[in-house]
Design a protein around this motif. Structure first.
Motif, PDB file in Angstrom:
ATOM      1  N   ILE A 175     -10.790  -1.879   2.765  1.00  0.00           N
ATOM      2  CA  ILE A 175     -11.978  -2.682   2.517  1.00  0.00           C
ATOM      3  C   ILE A 175     -11.471  -4.578   3.013  1.00  0.00           C
ATOM      4  CG2 ILE A 175     -11.552  -4.642   0.776  1.00  0.00           C
ATOM      5  CD1 ILE A 175     -10.658  -2.080  -1.584  1.00  0.00           C
ATOM      6  N   LEU A 176     -10.346  -4.591   3.885  1.00  0.00           N
ATOM      7  CA  LEU A 176     -10.993  -5.701   5.137  1.00  0.00           C
ATOM      8  C   LEU A 176     -11.582  -5.028   6.279  1.00  0.00           C
ATOM      9  CD1 LEU A 176      -7.212  -6.519   4.176  1.00  0.00           C
ATOM     10  CD2 LEU A 176      -8.408  -8.326   4.268  1.00  0.00           C
ATOM     11  N   SER A 177     -11.580  -4.232   6.664  1.00  0.00           N
ATOM     12  CA  SER A 177     -11.929  -3.770   7.556  1.00  0.00           C
ATOM     13  C   SER A 177     -14.096  -4.261   8.009  1.00  0.00           C
ATOM     14  CB  SER A 177     -12.059  -2.367   8.485  1.00  0.00           C
ATOM     15  OG  SER A 177     -12.678  -1.511   7.704  1.00  0.00           O
ATOM     16  N   ALA A 178     -14.338  -3.603   6.415  1.00  0.00           N
ATOM     17  CA  ALA A 178     -15.841  -4.202   5.979  1.00  0.00           C
ATOM     18  C   ALA A 178     -15.848  -4.687   5.295  1.00  0.00           C
ATOM     19  CB  ALA A 178     -16.166  -2.622   6.029  1.00  0.00           C
ATOM     20  N   PRO A 179     -15.396  -5.361   4.647  1.00  0.00           N
ATOM     21  CA  PRO A 179     -15.617  -5.921   3.047  1.00  0.00           C
ATOM     22  C   PRO A 179     -17.224  -6.438   2.585  1.00  0.00           C
ATOM     23  CG  PRO A 179     -15.139  -7.323   4.752  1.00  0.00           C
ATOM     24  CD  PRO A 179     -15.264  -6.687   5.451  1.00  0.00           C
ATOM     25  N   MET A 180     -17.635  -6.771   3.621  1.00  0.00           N
ATOM     26  CA  MET A 180     -19.579  -6.734   3.590  1.00  0.00           C
ATOM     27  C   MET A 180     -20.290  -5.863   2.891  1.00  0.00           C
ATOM     28  SD  MET A 180     -19.310  -9.809   3.269  1.00  0.00           S
ATOM     29  CE  MET A 180     -20.905  -9.898   2.475  1.00  0.00           C
ATOM     30  N   GLU A 181     -19.642  -4.256   3.400  1.00  0.00           N
ATOM     31  CA  GLU A 181     -20.459  -2.662   3.549  1.00  0.00           C
ATOM     32  C   GLU A 181     -19.567  -2.564   2.322  1.00  0.00           C
ATOM     33  OE1 GLU A 181     -20.290  -0.488   7.201  1.00  0.00           O
ATOM     34  OE2 GLU A 181     -20.312  -2.743   7.545  1.00  0.00           O
ATOM     35  N   SER A 182     -19.823  -3.268   1.377  1.00  0.00           N
ATOM     36  CA  SER A 182     -19.091  -2.499  -0.478  1.00  0.00           C
ATOM     37  C   SER A 182     -19.580  -0.959  -0.911  1.00  0.00           C
ATOM     38  CB  SER A 182     -20.325  -2.920  -1.429  1.00  0.00           C
ATOM     39  OG  SER A 182     -21.038  -2.972  -1.642  1.00  0.00           O
ATOM     40  N   GLY A 183     -18.136  -0.077  -1.285  1.00  0.00           N
ATOM     41  CA  GLY A 183     -18.709   1.246  -1.769  1.00  0.00           C
ATOM     42  C   GLY A 183     -18.788   2.317   0.155  1.00  0.00           C
ATOM     43  N   THR A 184     -18.374   1.884   1.501  1.00  0.00           N
ATOM     44  CA  THR A 184     -18.258   2.714   1.646  1.00  0.00           C
ATOM     45  C   THR A 184     -17.517   3.868   1.211  1.00  0.00           C
ATOM     46  OG1 THR A 184     -16.061   2.242   2.518  1.00  0.00           O
ATOM     47  CG2 THR A 184     -18.517   1.033   3.314  1.00  0.00           C
ATOM     48  N   PRO A 185     -18.051   4.959   2.038  1.00  0.00           N
ATOM     49  CA  PRO A 185     -17.682   6.608   2.082  1.00  0.00           C
ATOM     50  C   PRO A 185     -16.088   6.421   2.044  1.00  0.00           C
ATOM     51  CG  PRO A 185     -19.338   7.007   3.478  1.00  0.00           C
ATOM     52  CD  PRO A 185     -19.059   5.356   2.752  1.00  0.00           C
ATOM     53  N   GLU A 186     -16.145   5.706   3.016  1.00  0.00           N
ATOM     54  CA  GLU A 186     -14.548   4.861   3.718  1.00  0.00           C
ATOM     55  C   GLU A 186     -13.710   5.512   2.429  1.00  0.00           C
ATOM     56  OE1 GLU A 186     -17.210   4.742   5.913  1.00  0.00           O
ATOM     57  OE2 GLU A 186     -16.305   5.954   7.387  1.00  0.00           O
ATOM     58  N   GLN A 187     -14.180   3.455   1.318  1.00  0.00           N
ATOM     59  CA  GLN A 187     -13.116   3.174   0.807  1.00  0.00           C
ATOM     60  C   GLN A 187     -13.032   4.220  -0.529  1.00  0.00           C
ATOM     61  OE1 GLN A 187     -15.562  -0.817  -0.528  1.00  0.00           O
ATOM     62  NE2 GLN A 187     -14.654   0.145  -2.119  1.00  0.00           N
ATOM     63  N   LEU A 188     -14.192   5.081  -0.316  1.00  0.00           N
ATOM     64  CA  LEU A 188     -14.263   6.188  -1.669  1.00  0.00           C
ATOM     65  C   LEU A 188     -13.324   7.244  -1.294  1.00  0.00           C
ATOM     66  CD1 LEU A 188     -18.447   6.948  -2.217  1.00  0.00           C
ATOM     67  CD2 LEU A 188     -16.204   5.439  -4.161  1.00  0.00           C
ATOM     68  N   ILE A 189     -13.427   7.887  -0.212  1.00  0.00           N
ATOM     69  CA  ILE A 189     -11.925   8.802   0.330  1.00  0.00           C
ATOM     70  C   ILE A 189     -10.820   7.811   0.042  1.00  0.00           C
ATOM     71  CG2 ILE A 189     -10.733   9.693   2.266  1.00  0.00           C
ATOM     72  CD1 ILE A 189     -14.045  10.184   3.149  1.00  0.00           C
ATOM     73  N   SER A 190     -10.746   6.356   0.337  1.00  0.00           N
ATOM     74  CA  SER A 190      -9.478   5.605   0.555  1.00  0.00           C
ATOM     75  C   SER A 190      -8.542   5.705  -0.957  1.00  0.00           C
ATOM     76  CB  SER A 190      -8.907   4.871   0.648  1.00  0.00           C
ATOM     77  OG  SER A 190      -9.149   4.867   2.341  1.00  0.00           O
ATOM     78  N   THR A 191      -9.532   5.412  -1.866  1.00  0.00           N
ATOM     79  CA  THR A 191      -9.261   5.405  -3.735  1.00  0.00           C
ATOM     80  C   THR A 191      -8.703   6.784  -3.914  1.00  0.00           C
ATOM     81  OG1 THR A 191     -11.250   3.531  -3.388  1.00  0.00           O
ATOM     82  CG2 THR A 191     -10.269   4.536  -5.598  1.00  0.00           C
ATOM     83  N   GLY A 192      -9.719   7.454  -4.371  1.00  0.00           N
ATOM     84  CA  GLY A 192      -9.584   9.390  -3.899  1.00  0.00           C
ATOM     85  C   GLY A 192      -8.119   9.756  -3.101  1.00  0.00           C
ATOM     86  N   GLY A 193      -7.267   8.733  -2.431  1.00  0.00           N
ATOM     87  CA  GLY A 193      -6.210   9.426  -1.838  1.00  0.00           C
ATOM     88  C   GLY A 193      -4.921   8.394  -3.013  1.00  0.00           C
ATOM     89  N   VAL A 194      -5.383   7.473  -2.858  1.00  0.00           N
ATOM     90  CA  VAL A 194      -4.226   7.219  -3.493  1.00  0.00           C
ATOM     91  C   VAL A 194      -4.039   7.997  -5.429  1.00  0.00           C
ATOM     92  CG1 VAL A 194      -3.841   4.590  -4.837  1.00  0.00           C
ATOM     93  CG2 VAL A 194      -4.766   4.129  -3.050  1.00  0.00           C
ATOM     94  N   TRP A 195      -5.348   7.919  -5.450  1.00  0.00           N
ATOM     95  CA  TRP A 195      -5.433   8.782  -7.117  1.00  0.00           C
ATOM     96  C   TRP A 195      -4.309   9.516  -6.933  1.00  0.00           C
ATOM     97  CZ3 TRP A 195     -11.534   8.262  -7.833  1.00  0.00           C
ATOM     98  CH2 TRP A 195     -11.510   7.741  -8.392  1.00  0.00           C
ATOM     99  N   GLU A 196      -5.181  10.267  -6.001  1.00  0.00           N
ATOM    100  CA  GLU A 196      -4.003  11.860  -5.409  1.00  0.00           C
ATOM    101  C   GLU A 196      -2.627  11.714  -5.742  1.00  0.00           C
ATOM    102  OE1 GLU A 196      -4.241  15.317  -2.326  1.00  0.00           O
ATOM    103  OE2 GLU A 196      -6.183  13.988  -2.457  1.00  0.00           O
ATOM    104  N   ALA A 197      -2.555  10.418  -4.433  1.00  0.00           N
ATOM    105  CA  ALA A 197      -0.778  11.011  -4.474  1.00  0.00           C
ATOM    106  C   ALA A 197      -0.267  10.323  -5.835  1.00  0.00           C
ATOM    107  CB  ALA A 197      -0.487   9.469  -3.609  1.00  0.00           C
ATOM    108  N   CYS A 198      -1.054   8.842  -6.626  1.00  0.00           N
ATOM    109  CA  CYS A 198      -0.359   9.170  -8.179  1.00  0.00           C
ATOM    110  C   CYS A 198      -0.122   9.752  -8.787  1.00  0.00           C
ATOM    111  CB  CYS A 198      -0.689   7.870  -8.802  1.00  0.00           C
ATOM    112  SG  CYS A 198      -0.698   6.110  -7.550  1.00  0.00           S
ATOM    113  N   GLU A 199      -0.632  10.991  -8.772  1.00  0.00           N
ATOM    114  CA  GLU A 199      -0.874  12.268  -9.608  1.00  0.00           C
ATOM    115  C   GLU A 199       0.472  12.984  -9.048  1.00  0.00           C
ATOM    116  OE1 GLU A 199      -4.916  14.182  -9.429  1.00  0.00           O
ATOM    117  OE2 GLU A 199      -5.545  12.321 -10.611  1.00  0.00           O
ATOM    118  N   LYS A 200       0.469  13.620  -8.324  1.00  0.00           N
ATOM    119  CA  LYS A 200       1.704  14.394  -7.874  1.00  0.00           C
ATOM    120  C   LYS A 200       3.535  13.699  -8.212  1.00  0.00           C
ATOM    121  CE  LYS A 200       0.098  15.585  -3.301  1.00  0.00           C
ATOM    122  NZ  LYS A 200       0.207  15.670  -1.530  1.00  0.00           N
ATOM    123  N   VAL A 201       3.386  12.859  -9.610  1.00  0.00           N
ATOM    124  CA  VAL A 201       4.096  12.091  -9.747  1.00  0.00           C
ATOM    125  C   VAL A 201       4.556  13.591 -10.906  1.00  0.00           C
ATOM    126  CG1 VAL A 201       3.512  10.444 -11.526  1.00  0.00           C
ATOM    127  CG2 VAL A 201       5.992   9.949 -10.975  1.00  0.00           C
TER     128      VAL A 201
END
Length: 294
Positions: A81-107
């Motif tokens: 998000i910090l690397s491209a704050p003005m480019e909202s909703g980039t594919p990289e941002q979606l992938i990173s968000t999904g990465g957090v969800w996946e990591a949290c589900e492993k519990v």
């Protein structure tokens, strides 16, 4: 831990949504978002540190790895998000968000005690050893050229070199090495079976015995890999012997620790003795085949 991971997943979603559309969140909104994210991550780390070391080092390592993955995932999302704050909703941002969800589900799939953690670790080791054994069996069945699946290269030239083939002496040696690899698979399979059936995590002694088993069993798959790699031509028989001796030593330690632990009931001592004999038998044959190389 379940609760803190769930909250972290929710905070990742809120953070990502805030930067997925225009207009961007106000300075005050950003302040609140970052405080909530920080609090969620601190809660995750705090709960991990609450897990007593006495509950088992194998369990603690798996919980630590899961916790680290969540923290690193959130760091990556924030940096994206910090690397491209003005480019909202980039594919990289979606992938990173999904990465957090996946990591949290492993519990939800984390082991709940050290017995389950050690069983999980042993199963992972067994999977690696099975793969190495299957690969080597396939190479030996392919015929005289284990590199037959590799295309000839114009620059490298034809592979008619005898260094890409096994001699008859090599094959005799490799037969005993395969016996040692099969003993590794059988050893892990049997140890996993008794840990699942009789393993307990009710006392400090039982927990420590399980950790000792996991620690030594973790040395099997790297030792199997080293032996397998040295078995490809051109074969250096002394290197093969050295790697085989290392694997045999690890296997005998695993069997020894198993025999003296609470998971080895009197009814299980037979296979421990049998596999110890199988390791010695194959190692003695390897020594005989390579005696002339010393």
């Amino acid at each position: 831990l379940d609760q803190t991971f769930k909250v972290t997943s929710q905070e990742a979603t809120k953070l990502s949504l805030a930067f997925s559309r225009s207009p961007l969140t106000s300075a005050e909104g950003c302040q609140k978002l970052t405080e909530d994210v920080q609090n969620a991550i601190l809660a995750v780390a705090t709960v991990y540190y609450w897990l007593p070391k006495g509950q088992g080092t194998t369990l603690r390592k798996m919980v630590r790895d899961a916790t680290t993955e969540v923290v690193e995932g959130m760091i990556q999302l924030t940096e994206t998000i910090l690397s491209a704050p003005m480019e909202s909703g980039t594919p990289e941002q979606l992938i990173s968000t999904g990465g957090v969800w996946e990591a949290c589900e492993k519990v939800s799939s984390l082991p709940r005690d050290n017995q389950a953690a050690v069983a999980s670790a042993l199963a992972a080791c067994l999977g690696v050893v099975k793969d190495a054994l299957d690969e080597m069996e396939h190479a030996l069945v392919e015929g005289q050229d284990p590199y037959s699946d590799i295309m000839e290269d114009e620059e490298l030239g034809f592979r008619g070199n005898r260094d890409t083939y096994w001699s008859e002496a090599d094959r005799k040696l490799l037969s005993s090495c395969m016996g040692l690899m099969k003993a590794s698979k059988a050893c892990l399979k049997k140890v996993l079976g008794v840990v699942k059936a009789y393993g307990k995590a009710d006392s400090p002694e039982q927990i420590t015995q399980l950790d000792d088993l996991a620690d030594i069993a973790n040395e099997i798959s790297p030792s199997v890999d080293e032996l397998a790699l040295s078995m490809y031509p051109p074969v250096n028989q002394l290197t093969v012997r050295l790697n085989a001796a290392k694997l045999a030593s690890v296997l005998k330690k695993v069997l020894e620790i198993t025999k003296t632990s609470h998971v080895c009931l009197p009814s299980e001592e037979g296979w421990v003795q049998f596999l110890t004999g199988a390791v010695d038998h194959n190692m003695n044959k390897i020594k005989n085949f390579t005696q002339g190389q010393l």
